[in-house]
Design a protein around this motif. Sequence first.
Motif, PDB file in Angstrom:
ATOM      1  N   GLN A  92     -25.961  36.363 -29.099  1.00 42.22           N
ATOM      2  CA  GLN A  92     -26.438  35.545 -30.215  1.00 42.22           C
ATOM      3  C   GLN A  92     -26.768  36.415 -31.423  1.00 42.22           C
ATOM      4  O   GLN A  92     -26.400  36.089 -32.556  1.00 42.22           O
ATOM      5  CB  GLN A  92     -27.662  34.740 -29.782  1.00 42.22           C
ATOM      6  CG  GLN A  92     -28.164  33.781 -30.842  1.00 42.22           C
ATOM      7  CD  GLN A  92     -29.334  32.952 -30.341  1.00 42.22           C
ATOM      8  OE1 GLN A  92     -30.006  33.302 -29.372  1.00 42.22           O
ATOM      9  NE2 GLN A  92     -29.581  31.842 -31.004  1.00 42.22           N
ATOM     10  N   ARG A  93     -27.456  37.553 -31.191  1.00 41.88           N
ATOM     11  CA  ARG A  93     -27.763  38.478 -32.295  1.00 41.88           C
ATOM     12  C   ARG A  93     -26.479  38.979 -32.941  1.00 41.88           C
ATOM     13  O   ARG A  93     -26.356  39.046 -34.161  1.00 41.88           O
ATOM     14  CB  ARG A  93     -28.583  39.674 -31.789  1.00 41.88           C
ATOM     15  CG  ARG A  93     -30.056  39.423 -31.682  1.00 41.88           C
ATOM     16  CD  ARG A  93     -30.839  40.711 -31.439  1.00 41.88           C
ATOM     17  NE  ARG A  93     -30.349  41.517 -30.337  1.00 41.88           N
ATOM     18  CZ  ARG A  93     -30.678  41.358 -29.056  1.00 41.88           C
ATOM     19  NH1 ARG A  93     -31.527  40.401 -28.714  1.00 41.88           N
ATOM     20  NH2 ARG A  93     -30.191  42.148 -28.133  1.00 41.88           N
ATOM     21  N   GLU A  94     -25.509  39.338 -32.110  1.00 36.64           N
ATOM     22  CA  GLU A  94     -24.229  39.828 -32.617  1.00 36.64           C
ATOM     23  C   GLU A  94     -23.534  38.760 -33.456  1.00 36.64           C
ATOM     24  O   GLU A  94     -22.994  39.057 -34.536  1.00 36.64           O
ATOM     25  CB  GLU A  94     -23.345  40.229 -31.436  1.00 36.64           C
ATOM     26  CG  GLU A  94     -22.030  40.848 -31.819  1.00 36.64           C
ATOM     27  CD  GLU A  94     -21.232  41.249 -30.589  1.00 36.64           C
ATOM     28  OE1 GLU A  94     -20.158  40.644 -30.388  1.00 36.64           O
ATOM     29  OE2 GLU A  94     -21.676  42.139 -29.847  1.00 36.64           O
ATOM     30  N   ARG A 153     -28.757  36.582 -25.361  1.00 40.24           N
ATOM     31  CA  ARG A 153     -29.545  36.903 -26.572  1.00 40.24           C
ATOM     32  C   ARG A 153     -28.839  37.976 -27.391  1.00 40.24           C
ATOM     33  O   ARG A 153     -28.771  37.884 -28.622  1.00 40.24           O
ATOM     34  CB  ARG A 153     -30.960  37.345 -26.191  1.00 40.24           C
ATOM     35  CG  ARG A 153     -31.879  36.198 -25.815  1.00 40.24           C
ATOM     36  CD  ARG A 153     -33.327  36.656 -25.694  1.00 40.24           C
ATOM     37  NE  ARG A 153     -33.521  37.610 -24.621  1.00 40.24           N
ATOM     38  CZ  ARG A 153     -33.792  37.297 -23.360  1.00 40.24           C
ATOM     39  NH1 ARG A 153     -33.895  36.038 -22.996  1.00 40.24           N
ATOM     40  NH2 ARG A 153     -33.957  38.242 -22.456  1.00 40.24           N
ATOM     41  N   GLU A 163     -24.987  36.292 -35.065  1.00 47.74           N
ATOM     42  CA  GLU A 163     -25.748  36.120 -36.306  1.00 47.74           C
ATOM     43  C   GLU A 163     -25.452  37.247 -37.292  1.00 47.74           C
ATOM     44  O   GLU A 163     -25.282  37.009 -38.489  1.00 47.74           O
ATOM     45  CB  GLU A 163     -27.246  36.047 -36.002  1.00 47.74           C
ATOM     46  CG  GLU A 163     -27.645  34.757 -35.308  1.00 47.74           C
ATOM     47  CD  GLU A 163     -29.039  34.790 -34.720  1.00 47.74           C
ATOM     48  OE1 GLU A 163     -29.719  35.851 -34.791  1.00 47.74           O
ATOM     49  OE2 GLU A 163     -29.466  33.753 -34.171  1.00 47.74           O
ATOM     50  N   GLU A 164     -25.385  38.477 -36.795  1.00 49.32           N
ATOM     51  CA  GLU A 164     -25.069  39.617 -37.658  1.00 49.32           C
ATOM     52  C   GLU A 164     -23.660  39.480 -38.231  1.00 49.32           C
ATOM     53  O   GLU A 164     -23.432  39.766 -39.402  1.00 49.32           O
ATOM     54  CB  GLU A 164     -25.210  40.932 -36.882  1.00 49.32           C
ATOM     55  CG  GLU A 164     -26.641  41.279 -36.564  1.00 49.32           C
ATOM     56  CD  GLU A 164     -26.780  42.410 -35.556  1.00 49.32           C
ATOM     57  OE1 GLU A 164     -25.743  42.965 -35.108  1.00 49.32           O
ATOM     58  OE2 GLU A 164     -27.927  42.733 -35.198  1.00 49.32           O
TER      59      GLU A 164
END
Length: 100
Positions: A43-45, A40, A47-48
């Motif tokens: 994934q956030r990284e 997760r 997306e950023e």
Amino acid sequence: MEAAGKLSVTVTPAMARMIREKVEDGSFGSASEVIRAALRAFQREEEEHAERMASIRARVKASLEDTRPAVPLEEAIERVRGRISRLARDKDDSASRRRS
């Protein structure tokens, strides 16, 4: 929530040790939870990063489409030098006022 899929992964000894430590210290209930949390975060990284790249691309596109006339390099350098001189002068003026 979709059904979980089972995967087998190989990690380095240091990663395996970290996963075990996180479970042993109570931070996570299982190795699977540690891996899911790591994914997760990844994934956030991602997306950023994609958002930053989209922003950069948009700024480049806007710059390329800018119809204002370009500033010749020498003029741009002189503008920067002038700005630096003004900033240095303002800093010197401010420092001399504080000493007074």
